[in-house]
Each structure stands twice: as structure tokens, then as C-alpha cells.
Design a protein around this motif. Structure first.
Motif, PDB file in Angstrom:
ATOM      1  N   VAL A 409       0.682  -1.152  -0.136  1.00 17.34           N
ATOM      2  CA  VAL A 409       0.144   0.067   0.064  1.00 17.34           C
ATOM      3  C   VAL A 409       1.013   1.123   0.141  1.00 17.34           C
ATOM      4  O   VAL A 409       0.578   2.279  -0.695  1.00 17.34           O
ATOM      5  CB  VAL A 409      -0.913  -0.082   1.203  1.00 17.34           C
ATOM      6  N   TYR A 410       1.947   1.214   0.666  1.00 18.76           N
ATOM      7  CA  TYR A 410       2.829   2.434   0.708  1.00 18.76           C
ATOM      8  C   TYR A 410       3.851   2.304  -0.652  1.00 18.76           C
ATOM      9  O   TYR A 410       4.200   3.089  -1.150  1.00 18.76           O
ATOM     10  CB  TYR A 410       3.824   2.253   2.206  1.00 18.76           C
ATOM     11  N   SER A 411       4.511   1.051  -0.605  1.00 22.19           N
ATOM     12  CA  SER A 411       5.665   1.124  -1.519  1.00 22.19           C
ATOM     13  C   SER A 411       5.263   0.686  -3.121  1.00 22.19           C
ATOM     14  O   SER A 411       6.215   0.819  -3.923  1.00 22.19           O
ATOM     15  CB  SER A 411       6.779   0.008  -1.110  1.00 22.19           C
ATOM     16  N   ALA A 412       4.227   0.175  -3.382  1.00 23.16           N
ATOM     17  CA  ALA A 412       3.953  -0.313  -4.833  1.00 23.16           C
ATOM     18  C   ALA A 412       3.919   1.201  -5.683  1.00 23.16           C
ATOM     19  O   ALA A 412       3.380   2.183  -5.234  1.00 23.16           O
ATOM     20  CB  ALA A 412       2.395  -0.828  -4.851  1.00 23.16           C
ATOM     21  N   PRO A 413       4.188   0.975  -6.945  1.00 20.33           N
ATOM     22  CA  PRO A 413       4.102   2.110  -7.891  1.00 20.33           C
ATOM     23  C   PRO A 413       2.798   2.811  -7.816  1.00 20.33           C
ATOM     24  O   PRO A 413       1.896   1.943  -7.900  1.00 20.33           O
ATOM     25  CB  PRO A 413       4.699   1.399  -9.164  1.00 20.33           C
ATOM     26  N   ALA A 414       2.857   3.938  -8.115  1.00 23.37           N
ATOM     27  CA  ALA A 414       1.573   4.789  -7.997  1.00 23.37           C
ATOM     28  C   ALA A 414       0.634   4.385  -8.843  1.00 23.37           C
ATOM     29  O   ALA A 414      -0.752   4.178  -8.740  1.00 23.37           O
ATOM     30  CB  ALA A 414       1.808   6.336  -8.018  1.00 23.37           C
ATOM     31  N   ASN A 415       1.113   4.125 -10.176  1.00 23.42           N
ATOM     32  CA  ASN A 415       0.182   3.695 -11.215  1.00 23.42           C
ATOM     33  C   ASN A 415      -0.855   2.532 -10.981  1.00 23.42           C
ATOM     34  O   ASN A 415      -1.771   2.159 -11.787  1.00 23.42           O
ATOM     35  CB  ASN A 415       0.833   3.746 -12.653  1.00 23.42           C
ATOM     36  N   LEU A 416      -0.076   1.557  -9.913  1.00 22.60           N
ATOM     37  CA  LEU A 416      -0.971   0.290  -9.929  1.00 22.60           C
ATOM     38  C   LEU A 416      -2.336   0.547  -9.005  1.00 22.60           C
ATOM     39  O   LEU A 416      -3.006  -0.251  -8.867  1.00 22.60           O
ATOM     40  CB  LEU A 416      -0.068  -0.482  -9.208  1.00 22.60           C
ATOM     41  N   THR A 417      -2.382   1.557  -8.281  1.00 26.84           N
ATOM     42  CA  THR A 417      -3.440   1.951  -7.443  1.00 26.84           C
ATOM     43  C   THR A 417      -3.775   0.767  -6.461  1.00 26.84           C
ATOM     44  O   THR A 417      -5.005   0.341  -6.506  1.00 26.84           O
ATOM     45  CB  THR A 417      -4.814   2.357  -8.105  1.00 26.84           C
ATOM     46  N   PHE A 418      -2.518   0.237  -5.763  1.00 30.13           N
ATOM     47  CA  PHE A 418      -2.886  -1.028  -5.096  1.00 30.13           C
ATOM     48  C   PHE A 418      -3.839  -0.824  -4.103  1.00 30.13           C
ATOM     49  O   PHE A 418      -4.749  -1.623  -3.669  1.00 30.13           O
ATOM     50  CB  PHE A 418      -1.535  -1.472  -4.500  1.00 30.13           C
ATOM     51  N   ALA A 419      -4.003   0.245  -3.266  1.00 30.95           N
ATOM     52  CA  ALA A 419      -4.570   0.507  -2.212  1.00 30.95           C
ATOM     53  C   ALA A 419      -6.095   0.383  -2.281  1.00 30.95           C
ATOM     54  O   ALA A 419      -6.928  -0.449  -1.587  1.00 30.95           O
ATOM     55  CB  ALA A 419      -4.374   1.914  -1.188  1.00 30.95           C
ATOM     56  N   ALA A 420      -6.371   1.121  -3.470  1.00 30.30           N
ATOM     57  CA  ALA A 420      -8.031   0.920  -3.989  1.00 30.30           C
ATOM     58  C   ALA A 420      -8.377  -0.218  -4.248  1.00 30.30           C
ATOM     59  O   ALA A 420      -9.407  -0.662  -3.844  1.00 30.30           O
ATOM     60  CB  ALA A 420      -7.876   1.931  -5.016  1.00 30.30           C
ATOM     61  N   ASN A 421      -7.390  -0.952  -4.907  1.00 25.55           N
ATOM     62  CA  ASN A 421      -7.925  -2.381  -5.186  1.00 25.55           C
ATOM     63  C   ASN A 421      -8.065  -3.404  -4.111  1.00 25.55           C
ATOM     64  O   ASN A 421      -8.776  -4.364  -4.245  1.00 25.55           O
ATOM     65  CB  ASN A 421      -6.972  -3.146  -6.304  1.00 25.55           C
ATOM     66  N   LEU A 422      -6.993  -3.116  -3.024  1.00 29.36           N
ATOM     67  CA  LEU A 422      -6.979  -4.150  -1.939  1.00 29.36           C
ATOM     68  C   LEU A 422      -8.290  -4.284  -1.248  1.00 29.36           C
ATOM     69  O   LEU A 422      -8.603  -5.098  -0.737  1.00 29.36           O
ATOM     70  CB  LEU A 422      -5.866  -3.726  -1.054  1.00 29.36           C
ATOM     71  N   LEU A 423      -8.974  -3.074  -1.302  1.00 28.69           N
ATOM     72  CA  LEU A 423     -10.356  -3.062  -0.503  1.00 28.69           C
ATOM     73  C   LEU A 423     -11.364  -3.916  -1.018  1.00 28.69           C
ATOM     74  O   LEU A 423     -12.277  -4.187  -0.453  1.00 28.69           O
ATOM     75  CB  LEU A 423     -10.684  -1.473  -0.335  1.00 28.69           C
ATOM     76  N   LYS A 424     -11.025  -4.331  -2.467  1.00 23.78           N
ATOM     77  CA  LYS A 424     -11.954  -5.170  -3.095  1.00 23.78           C
ATOM     78  C   LYS A 424     -11.987  -6.576  -2.541  1.00 23.78           C
ATOM     79  O   LYS A 424     -13.015  -7.514  -3.014  1.00 23.78           O
ATOM     80  CB  LYS A 424     -11.853  -5.145  -4.450  1.00 23.78           C
ATOM     81  N   ALA A 439      -1.516  -2.804   6.611  1.00 26.29           N
ATOM     82  CA  ALA A 439      -2.232  -3.442   7.780  1.00 26.29           C
ATOM     83  C   ALA A 439      -3.458  -2.600   8.227  1.00 26.29           C
ATOM     84  O   ALA A 439      -4.472  -3.254   8.663  1.00 26.29           O
ATOM     85  CB  ALA A 439      -1.222  -3.414   9.130  1.00 26.29           C
ATOM     86  N   GLU A 440      -3.479  -1.373   7.881  1.00 26.05           N
ATOM     87  CA  GLU A 440      -4.580  -0.511   7.957  1.00 26.05           C
ATOM     88  C   GLU A 440      -5.769  -0.743   7.050  1.00 26.05           C
ATOM     89  O   GLU A 440      -6.734  -0.452   7.660  1.00 26.05           O
ATOM     90  CB  GLU A 440      -4.002   0.741   7.964  1.00 26.05           C
ATOM     91  N   LEU A 441      -5.442  -1.336   6.082  1.00 28.30           N
ATOM     92  CA  LEU A 441      -6.303  -1.596   5.129  1.00 28.30           C
ATOM     93  C   LEU A 441      -7.007  -3.092   5.129  1.00 28.30           C
ATOM     94  O   LEU A 441      -7.676  -3.535   4.326  1.00 28.30           O
ATOM     95  CB  LEU A 441      -6.003  -1.361   3.710  1.00 28.30           C
ATOM     96  N   CYS A 442      -6.319  -3.915   5.903  1.00 33.16           N
ATOM     97  CA  CYS A 442      -6.536  -5.316   6.183  1.00 33.16           C
ATOM     98  C   CYS A 442      -7.613  -5.640   7.214  1.00 33.16           C
ATOM     99  O   CYS A 442      -7.602  -4.906   8.357  1.00 33.16           O
ATOM    100  CB  CYS A 442      -5.176  -6.197   6.154  1.00 33.16           C
ATOM    101  N   ASN A 656       7.230  11.218   0.091  1.00 31.40           N
ATOM    102  CA  ASN A 656       7.016  10.075  -0.477  1.00 31.40           C
ATOM    103  C   ASN A 656       7.284   9.776  -1.839  1.00 31.40           C
ATOM    104  O   ASN A 656       6.587  10.122  -2.606  1.00 31.40           O
ATOM    105  CB  ASN A 656       5.611   9.308  -0.183  1.00 31.40           C
ATOM    106  N   ALA A 657       8.458   9.223  -2.313  1.00 28.35           N
ATOM    107  CA  ALA A 657       8.839   9.393  -3.707  1.00 28.35           C
ATOM    108  C   ALA A 657       8.193   8.095  -4.441  1.00 28.35           C
ATOM    109  O   ALA A 657       8.084   8.151  -5.755  1.00 28.35           O
ATOM    110  CB  ALA A 657      10.450   9.181  -3.595  1.00 28.35           C
ATOM    111  N   TYR A 658       7.725   7.158  -3.689  1.00 28.62           N
ATOM    112  CA  TYR A 658       6.818   6.170  -4.429  1.00 28.62           C
ATOM    113  C   TYR A 658       5.687   6.683  -4.951  1.00 28.62           C
ATOM    114  O   TYR A 658       5.194   5.939  -6.129  1.00 28.62           O
ATOM    115  CB  TYR A 658       6.465   4.996  -3.200  1.00 28.62           C
ATOM    116  N   LEU A 659       5.234   7.670  -4.623  1.00 28.63           N
ATOM    117  CA  LEU A 659       3.986   8.380  -5.344  1.00 28.63           C
ATOM    118  C   LEU A 659       4.444   8.888  -6.891  1.00 28.63           C
ATOM    119  O   LEU A 659       3.436   9.029  -7.661  1.00 28.63           O
ATOM    120  CB  LEU A 659       3.575   9.537  -4.639  1.00 28.63           C
TER     121      LEU A 659
END
Length: 993
Positions: A409-424, A439-442, A656-659
Motif C-alpha cells: 500500500v505504501y511502496s507499490a508504484p503509484a500507477n497500480l493503485t494498489f490500495a484502492a484495489n486491495l479493499l475489493k 495493515a490499516e486496510l486489512c 514519499n517518492a513512491y508516489l
């Protein structure tokens, strides 16, 4: 001790009535209890509570490195061999345990990856173990949960997945090299063949793997033998500081930098060429360094391959910036003249085509099985495509996801939008040391066991297998990855110890297993699992790899790097690492957008200016830092900062340079924009702190470097190999005349017994800063925080100064560790009004903390600026977990006392006691200071200078030996060996960096 019965007893015997309390304390005949007895009972209760609560020895038998003890002996530490991993790759360590408390990490001399040394991350691992912000309980949907409830839900999932063969089940881990864990994963995938295993490592070595795969047709791991290389070319590879095997590589490289006698120095000293985008420690050690954009290095490698008649199709050399005419030709001739004794190394962030070209050049020059060996892949590999996992989540194919250790959620490349998909995902479980952004989103978060609390195994950089044994039971009931997989497999009743033994029992016979187990835990290395090299040949795959698009000469690129001290962000809450000065910039507590002086001037920005960095319509605000030696038209940003959930220390620090990262070009990208915001930001560099001479250390903030007059003084003495051959005493000839002893106001003293001293070889020091962290861990040195660092109040007892010389675009860079000099004529001693700093009969300048009243006269009178003062109460006396961290043999200083390097006097005294018990004198090597022990390059040597056969005495007798500011007649016990460079006279830049 704080029980209801205890409180009732105290209330009965000592009520709040002063008269009754007094009579109860004095009249034992009336049924009272004497206060002294109560205090004794309370002290005993506290001691027992501490022994049971803080000293949680593992339930299973662990084997110490030296001998299995019959019992713990107070004051006598034990050492246990284990391993810690970084990016999945293991480094062997020895951990000191005091009364069951791990307090200090050393390198394991039997492990090929360490040979007795470590890096800054290993040294700081003990602070991570006792970090009070670690996850301490199971969390279920934001509330405290239980392991049993989690296992129950996992069992329900197992039953559901049994019918579908695991369809919808996904596992996401970091890099895994553990043989036993790999076997568990394969067993799980065999049981659920429709399940998928993914891996995510923010700072992965994927480009290296793809490059060798394309060139050879199969996977292999390059293992470099720098001790056999006469000529080394680094293509943007900081192999002396980062990456697998870096501790061993620094040792092997430094072994060829030692030159004691002109007669054989030419045969012993290697030559290092570095072509890189940013200033690194490896570049600082170069005999020839060339700064060009990272996107131009593929073209440089292609041009070099052509000069060596190696086929390539990897770029247009005409577009390269800043390569002097004839540079490549001279380099190619030098490599050809050392066929079989040279090596080319490509950086992990370089594209696959550069790795493939480096491999092809090594094979063409006959370096295979000489300076580079190819081993079998050390990793157990799942799918490395995080984007494929995100796509599966997006289409609803993922029903349960277990995330182990990773924080996407923190370190994935920004274009993957991992956090938004994780909630599904209907079921999400995270296992980690911290309740982080993922952990916050699990639904579930399970505390992970620290590496010093874990049973396990892992492979080193060369494939060597080592076992991991815990020094302490998990402080917060954390679980290892093997226990999580066991729970998914329906074996939640098995612990990590039994799982590890079960695997190795399948690899060994019943007759030999017990011997194998005891021996391996003792040594820390599986000796009969030695890796065997494989023979590979150059294929035609180089031309099939994608070639980076050539940038226009004035186009700006952005380069992403792991941070030198907090890596990919996993150490963001480690105060030791946050406050450790980064090797080149000397920055602490922040990351920056680093620019060359010319690029900064073109953009109209200065140090501390806040700019808006925009890439692919995504932007972050970052402060600017100007770095001599940075390539023009290139901006470097370091990953790992800008955390939202990283404990009290790491949250909200930096940006956060990962963004800005994109999965298509994660390391090097074009099209970046730098926009001034008009804001300023306070940074905390230490480059200007504790300056010995105002003209000596060129600040990294300067756009123009000053003259080289500072290097004519005796602070840093540098010569070429030719100069050394012609005049072995060049370093001593440069010195100002030392006043004769007769002119000294100090009374003479004859050291009849021991006379302790230190020698630091600047020809070996790679500036890694491990000595700073080792000293901090050994001597209970506190963290002071960013604001205090800005005020110049950092407490490190040893610093590593960075010096620049020459052209601002292509400077020479030099490192110089500076501890207390332990002067025989110590200027600090005569000015102390209370005698707090005194001289010992063995030549140590000692501090008596109990006398110090904080006048700071000694600090003002020290020409080397190595004394530190506790302006505030920096030591944390209230956090319980940190009390177990501290070395019991070193006092914890409070506010208002001066402190400094003691030459690890506690280690000196321990060795003297042991020698006295054996009725002998202290032998050379019996005493190893913390900075000496950790140094991967073996640049620091300590010992008795009265013993003419000791290593330190021989170094001090060498012609390269000199002391700082000898003209002051302080007669320091710490001396230096001058730095030597081995330039190629045929290079166009000969005489420059």
C-alpha cells in the motif's frame, strides 16, 4: 511485584499515619517490619519480575557460538550465531546476549557473507527488536483479536478453497531464499494448484535477473571476486555499500587497496573505474570516476562493448553527455591488458540490457570463473508481476490475500493503485512488524516475529545456507512466515522450531541429523550445502532486450534509489538509522531532490528550496540538495520516506517518492518537471559540524569548490601509487614539523605496560558509516532528534568526515573516520576544573562522569572536536523495552556530562581480566573495539603499540602513517595511513577525478 496482596501488606504495615509509620519502621518487636527488609524484598521482586518479563529465553534449545552454558553467568555475555536477511539475502551474524537480552550484533567470521563484519542495518537491528512501536497484538477489523480466532477463520477458508483447488487464494511475500519456507510454499501450491504466489520487493534485483537470463538463456546469480580483480569497472553499481554481498565485497576490494611496500605495491593494488549518475561511496573510492546520466549508461556500455569487439545493439553513444574523448578507448585497453583479472559490474537499478552487456563483456574478457562466478539462483520465485495481482483483484478473481512482511500500500508504484484495489478483496490478512499502511486496510493484522526472535533459514549472496536461531522468545508473541504458512496448511499447532527441524530432517539421515543440527547452530552455516558454480556462455539475447530511449542532451531525468540509511522505508522508525549521516551528503532525518551544481543553477534553486517534482501528472514537494559529482540534467530522489504509519519516529518524515514511481520504468524516467514553490525547508546535515579547520572540509552545499590548499595540510593526505613508489614517505614529508618533546609543558610519562593505540587506513575506508552505528550500539549513545542535530548536538562518538577536491562536476571524494585521538598531551585535561577528564597509565584519555559539571572547557580546547555534551536528557529512562537494549557494561549518561570515545574501555578491561586469570599478558587481537569489529574493509586496527609485533604497531611504523595536527604536539594515539590512488596515465582525465 505489584500484586493486590503486596499492596495490602504495605497498607497494613505502613499506613499514611506518620507516627505509626515511624514506629513500624523502627520497632520490630511490635510486629512491624524494618524498612530495609521491605526494600530488600521489593528489590528482589523487581529483579525476579525483570528476569521473567524482559529475559524471555526461547523454549527450545539454542546453541551459543562459544560453548553451551550450564547457566547464565551475570556479567559474562554469550554469543549466538544466527543470520539476518535484507531483500531475502542472508548475512551471518553473532549476537551478544547479556542475561538473555540481545544487546549487540557482530559479524560471524565463519559466514562467507560477513567474515566477521556487518553493515549499519545489522547494527541497528537490536533497536528494531526493542522498538516500543512494534505491533504488539493481533488486530481484527480495528479491534484487538486473538490468534485462535484468526486460525479458525483460516480453517474455514481452507474448507472453502478445497472444493475449488485454491482458486481465488493469493499469497504475497517479499523475496524468499529460505529452503524450508520455499518447501512449505510449494506444498501449499501443490495442495491448492489454482492458488497463486506473488512477490513484491520495492528494491528488487529483477533487472539483473532479466539481463543474465536474456544473455544466457537460463537464470544465474553473478558472484564477484574482487580480491582477484586488478581492474574493476562499475556501471552505476554501488557494490561497496548496497546490494547482496556488499559486506564481503568491501572486504575483498579493500584487501587489494593495501600497499605497504613500494616493491610489491604495483602487483597488489587494484584500479577502480566508476561510471555513475549520483555520488556514491563506491564512486568515492574510484581512481577514475565519470558522472553521466543514468539513462546514458546503456549507451556508454554499448560503446565500451564495441571498443572491446563485443556485439551489442544498445544505444547511441553520440548522445552521451560529459564523456571525455578517449576515455572509453583508454578504459577498453586497460581491461584488455588484464584479461581474466578484471571485472565489470552493473548497478541493480540499471536496465536489463546493461546487465546483459556487462555479462557479455566479462565472458569476452575471460573473467568467468575467475573474477566472476555464476551460481544457481538463490531465490524461491513466485510471480514477480505485482500488476498481474492487481488485475486479478480488479476483475474479482481474488477472494483471500495473505500479505507477509511486504507493505505494498505504501511502496507499490503509484500507477497500480494498489490500495484502492486491495479493499475489493473479501478476506485480507497482513503479517508484519508494524501496523503499517497495508495493515490499516486489512481485516487481520498479525504481529511478525523479529529476525532475532525467529527460527528459520536463508541463503547468502553466494548461495550458502545458514540457520537462524532466536536470541529471545517473541516479545509480543509474533509469528514467523513459516508459522503463517503452517496455519494456512492446517497445522497451526506447529511452531517455527519444529517446522524448521521437520524440513532439515528430510534433508539429512536420522543418524547424522543431531550432529548436523548442533554443529550448524553453533557455526551458523550449513557447511555441507556449499554452492557450486555453473558455467554460462554469452548468448544472443542482448540485442533482443528493450533499449532505453535516448534522451536529448539537455533533457532532465529522474532516478529513484533506496535510501542509504532507511532503505526502502522498512527502517523508517529506527532512530539510529534516521540520525546516521548519509555517506556523501551527510544528511539526517530527511530525503531530498538531489541536483548537480550546474543543474541547480540552471533551475535557479538553492539548498533547502522546496520544489514541486512532477512526473506523469503526479507530483510531490521535495527540498533541494546540491551534491558535487551528481550528473548534470539528472535528479535523484530516495525512497523510504513520507510514511503515514511508521511509529512515532518515522511517521511524517520526508516525502514519499513512491508516489512518482511507475511500474513501467521504476528506476529511471524522463519527462520530469522541477517547479519552484518559493518555500524553504530546514534540513539537518552534519557536514559543517565539528570542523577541525574552516578551510579543510569543503561543504557539500557549495556550488564552487575552493582551492586544494586544505589538502596540503595534514588532515587528509593523498598520493598516487607512482608518488608512493618514488617517495614512500610522501605522507610524512607533508607534515608540519612536530615540536620536540622538550618544549612540551606536559610532564613526560613512560608507559611500561600496555600503551593502547589505533591506526585507521584511509586507503581502505569506504565511508559506509558502520563504525558510527556500532559505536552507538556498544556505548548506549542516544538519539537526539532532527532539531538537536540542526543545532549541532548529535551525540555520535565517532564521525566519518567527507572531503571533496577538484572540479565541482567530477570531484575526488575522501572519507576520514574521526574518533577521540586519546592524545598523550591532551589539551582537554589541563583545562578541566574538576579533573573529570584524566589520563590513564595505559595512555587512555578517560572521562569520569561523576565529576563532570558541564563547563565544556574540554570541548572548547579540543582541536579535533570529538567531545559531545548532553545538553538535554537525551537518554530515554522511561520506555521499558529500551532498558533491555542497553549494554550493561557501559553507563547510561544523564544530562549535563561530557562524553566521547573511550577506545571501548569496557572491552579492554574484560580482556585484561581474562588474561590475568590465565596468568598471561593480553595478546594482539584479544581486544577488538566496536568500530574495528564492524568495519567490513578492516580499515581500523586497535592494539598495544608497545608490542612491536602487534598489527597496530606495524601500521604505525609504516611510511604512510601520520597523525592529525601533529604540529600542535598533542601526540595522538590515533594515527592514519595516507590514501593512495592508482590512476591510469593513459586516461584523458589523468590528474583529475
Amino acid at each position: 511485584a505489584d500484586t493486590a496482596e503486596h499492596r495490602a501488606f504495605l497498607e497494613h504495615e505502613f499506613p499514611n499515619d506518620p507516627e505509626k509509620e515511624a514506629s513500624a519502621g523502627s520497632d520490630e518487636a511490635n510486629g512491624g517490619v524494618h524498612r530495609r527488609d521491605v526494600l530488600k524484598w521489593m528489590a528482589a521482586s523487581a529483579a525476579l519480575a525483570g528476569l521473567s518479563g524482559c529475559t524471555k529465553m526461547p523454549e527450545q534449545k539454542i546453541v551459543p557460538y562459544v560453548r553451551p552454558p550450564e547457566e547464565i553467568i551475570p556479567g559474562r555475555p554469550l554469543f549466538y550465531a544466527t543470520s539476518m536477511t535484507m531483500g531475502g539475502v542472508a548475512t551471518g551474524i553473532l549476537v551478544e546476549s547479556n542475561m538473555g537480552r540481545p544487546t549487540k550484533v557482530e559479524g560471524n567470521p565463519l559466514h562467507p557473507a560477513s567474515l566477521g563484519a556487518t553493515d549499519i542495518f545489522a547494527q541497528a537491528s537490536v533497536l528494531g527488536l526493542y522498538d516500543p512501536d512494534r505491533s504488539q497484538t493481533v488486530i481484527h477489523e480495528g479491534r484487538i483479536g486473538t490468534w485462535g480466532t484468526f486460525v479458525s477463520q483460516v480453517n474455514d477458508l481452507r474448507n472453502n478453497f478445497a472444493a475449488t483447488k485454491g482458486a481465488g487464494l493469493r499469497i504475497l511475500t517479499e523475496t524468499i531464499t529460505s529452503p524450508s519456507l520455499a518447501a512449505q510454499i510449494q506444498a501449499l501450491l501443490k495442495e491448492f494448484p489454482e492458488a497463486k504466489w506473488h512477490q513484491w520487493e520495492p528494491c528488487s534485483r529483477e533487472q539483473s535477473r532479466l539481463g543474465i537470463l536474456a544473455a544466457t538463456g537460463h537464470e544465474a546469480e553473478p558472484i564477484y571476486r574482487f580480491d582477484k580483480a586488478d581492474v574493476i569497472l562499475s556501471l552505476d553499481a554501488d557494490f561497496l555499500y548496497s546490494g547482496p554481498g556488499t559486506v564481503r565485497y568491501a572486504r575483498d576490494f579493500a584487501a587489494r587497496r593495501l600497499s605497504e611496500a613500494p616493491a610489491n605495491s604495483a602487483a597488489r593494488m587494484n584500479r577502480l573505474y566508476v561510471v555513475e549518475q549520483g555520488s556514491t561511496t563506491t564512486g568515492a573510492m574510484a581512481d577514475h570516476r565519470l558522472a553521466i546520466r543514468a539513462s546514458d549508461i546503456a549507451a556508454f556500455a554499448s560503446a565500451l562493448a564495441s571498443a572491446l569487439h563485443v556485439p551489442s545493439n544498445s544505444g547511441n553513444a553520440q548522445l552521451m553527455q560529459g564523456v571525455p574523448v578517449g576515455w572509453i578507448e583508454a578504459l577498453a585497453r586497460d581491461l584488455q591488458n588484464h584479461r581474466g583479472a578484471c571485472v565489470v559490474v552493473a548497478g541493480e537499478q540499471q536496465p536489463a540490457v546493461v546487465h546483459s552487456l556487462a555479462h557479455a563483456i566479462n565472458v569476452a574478457l575471460g573473467n568467468e570463473n575467475s573474477t566472476v562466478v555464476y551460481g544457481n539462483t538463490r531465490e524461491a520465485r513466485g510471480s514477480l508481476d505485482l500488476g498481474a495481482l492487481v488485475n486479478d483483484i480488479d476483475v474479482g478473481s481474488v477472494h483471500a490475500l495473505f500479505i507477509l512482511g511486504s507493505n505494498p500500500v505504501y511502496s507499490a508504484p503509484a500507477n497500480l493503485t494498489f490500495a484502492a484495489n486491495l479493499l475489493k478483496i473479501p478476506f485480507r490478512a497482513h503479517v508484519g512488524l508494524y501496523e503499517d499502511e497495508t495493515a490499516e486496510l486489512c481485516h487481520w493484522h498479525i504481529p511478525a516475529a523479529h529476525s532475532l526472535e525467529s527460527w528459520g533459514d536463508a541463503r547468502a549472496y553466494d548461495g550458502t545456507v545458514s540457520l537462524m536461531q532466536p536470541l529471545i522468545s517473541p516479545l509480543y508473541d509474533g509469528k514467523t512466515a513459516s508459522e503463517i504458512f503452517a496455519a494456512i496448511q492446517g497445522h497451526a499447532d506447529k511452531n517455527a522450531h519444529d517446522l524448521l527441524q521437520d524440513y532439515w530432517k528430510t534433508q539429512k539421515s536420522d543418524k547424522t541429523f543431531n550432529t548436523f543440527w548442533e554443529t550448524t547452530l553453533h557455526d551458523g552455516v550449513v557447511t555441507d550445502e556449499s554452492p557450486s558454480p555453473q558455467t554460462v556462455t554469452a548468448g544472443s539475447g542482448t540485442s533482443s532486450l528493450p533499449v532505453p530511449s535516448a534522451l536529448e542532451r539537455d533533457a532532465l531525468e529522474i532516478v529513484f534509489r533506496p535510501d542509504p540509511t532507511i532503505y526502502d522505508g522498512r527502517f523508517a522508525n529506527n532512530g539510529w538509522l534516521q540520525e546516521a549521516p548519509k555517506p556523501i551528503t551527510k544528511l539526517t532525518w530527511d530525503n531530498t531532490a538531489q541536483l548537480s551544481p550546474a543543474t541547480a543553477q540552471k533551475l535557479g534553486v538553492e539548498n533547502g528550496d522546496v520544489v514541486h517534482v512532477v512526473l506523469n501528472n503526479r507530483g510531490v514537494e521535495a527540498p533541494v540538495w546540491i551534491v558535487p559529482g551528481q550528473a548534470n540534467n539528472s535528479v535523484t530522489v530516495h525512497l523510504g520516506y513520507g510514511r503515514r504509519k511508521a511509529g512515532r519516529v518515522g511517521t511524517g518524515v520526508g516525502f514519499n517518492a513512491y508516489l512518482l514511481q511507475d511500474s513501467g520504468s521504476p528506476w529511471i524516467a524522463s519527462g520530469v518537471q522541477i517547479i519552484k514553490t518559493g518555500k524553504k525547508y530546514k534540513l539537518a546535515p552534519t557536514q559543517h559540524h565539528n570542523i577541525i579547520d574552516e578551510n579543510s572540509r569543503m561543504p557539500v552545499v557549495q556550488v564552487e569548490l575552493e582551492s586544494q590548499e586544505a589538502f596540503k595540510r595534514d588532515l587528509v593526505r593523498i598520493g598516487t601509487l607512482d608518488e608512493f613508489n618514488k617517495n614512500p614517505k610522501f605522507a610524512q614529508d607533508e607534515a608540519e614539523p612536530t615540536p620536540p618533546k622538550e618544549l612540551s609543558l606536559y610532564p613526560g610519562f613512560k608507559y611500561e605496560g600496555y600503551a593502547w593505540g589505533m591506526a585507521i587506513d584511509l586507503n581502505k575506508c569506504v565511508g559506509c558509516g558502520a563504525c558510527v552505528l556500532a559505536c552507538q550500539a556498544e556505548n548506549n549513545i542516544p538519539v537526539v532528534g532532527k532539531e538537536e542535530v540542526i543545532a549541532g548536538r548529535e551525540m555520535h562518538w565517532i564521525r566519518v568526515d567527507t572531503y571533496f577536491r577538484g572540479d565541482v562536476d567530477q570531484p575526488e571524494t575522501y572519507f576520514e573516520p574521526v574518533p577521540c585521538m586519546h592524545c598523550e598531551n591532551a589539551p582537554c585535561e589541563g583545562v578541566c576544573p574538576v579533573g573529570a577528564t584524566v589520563h590513564s597509565p595505559e595512555g587512555l584519555n578517560e572521562m569520569i562522569y561523576n565529576r563532570c559539571v558541564g563547563t565544556r572547557y574540554c570541548s572548547n580546547n579540543c582541536p579535533y572536536k570529538v567531545r559531545r555534551f548532553n545538553f538535554e536528557l537525551f537518554a530515554d529512562f522511561t520506555t521499558e523495552s529500551l532498558m533491555s537494549l542497553r549494554n550493561p557494561n557501559v553507563s547510561v549518561r544523564s544530562r549535563g556530562v561530557m562524553e566521547k570515545c573511550t577506545y571501548c574501555v569496557q572491552r579492554i578491561q574484560s580482556a585484561k581480566i581474562d588474561a590475568e586469570k590465565q596468568d598471561r599478558s593480553v595478546r594482539d587481537g584479544d581486544i577488538v573495539t566496536a568500530c574495528e569489529a564492524v568495519c567490513p574493509a578492516q580499515a581500523i586496527v586497535f592494539g598495544n603499540i608497545n608490542d612491536k609485533n602487534s598489527r597496530v604497531a606495524k601500521l604505525k611504523a609504516s611510511t604512510r602513517d601520520y597523525t592529525l595536527l601533529a604540529e600542535l604536539n598533542t601526540r595522538p594515539r590515533t594515527s592514519y595511513q595516507a590514501r593512495l590512488r592508482n590512476p591510469n596515465p593513459a586516461m584523458p582525465s589523468f590528474g583529475k577525478a
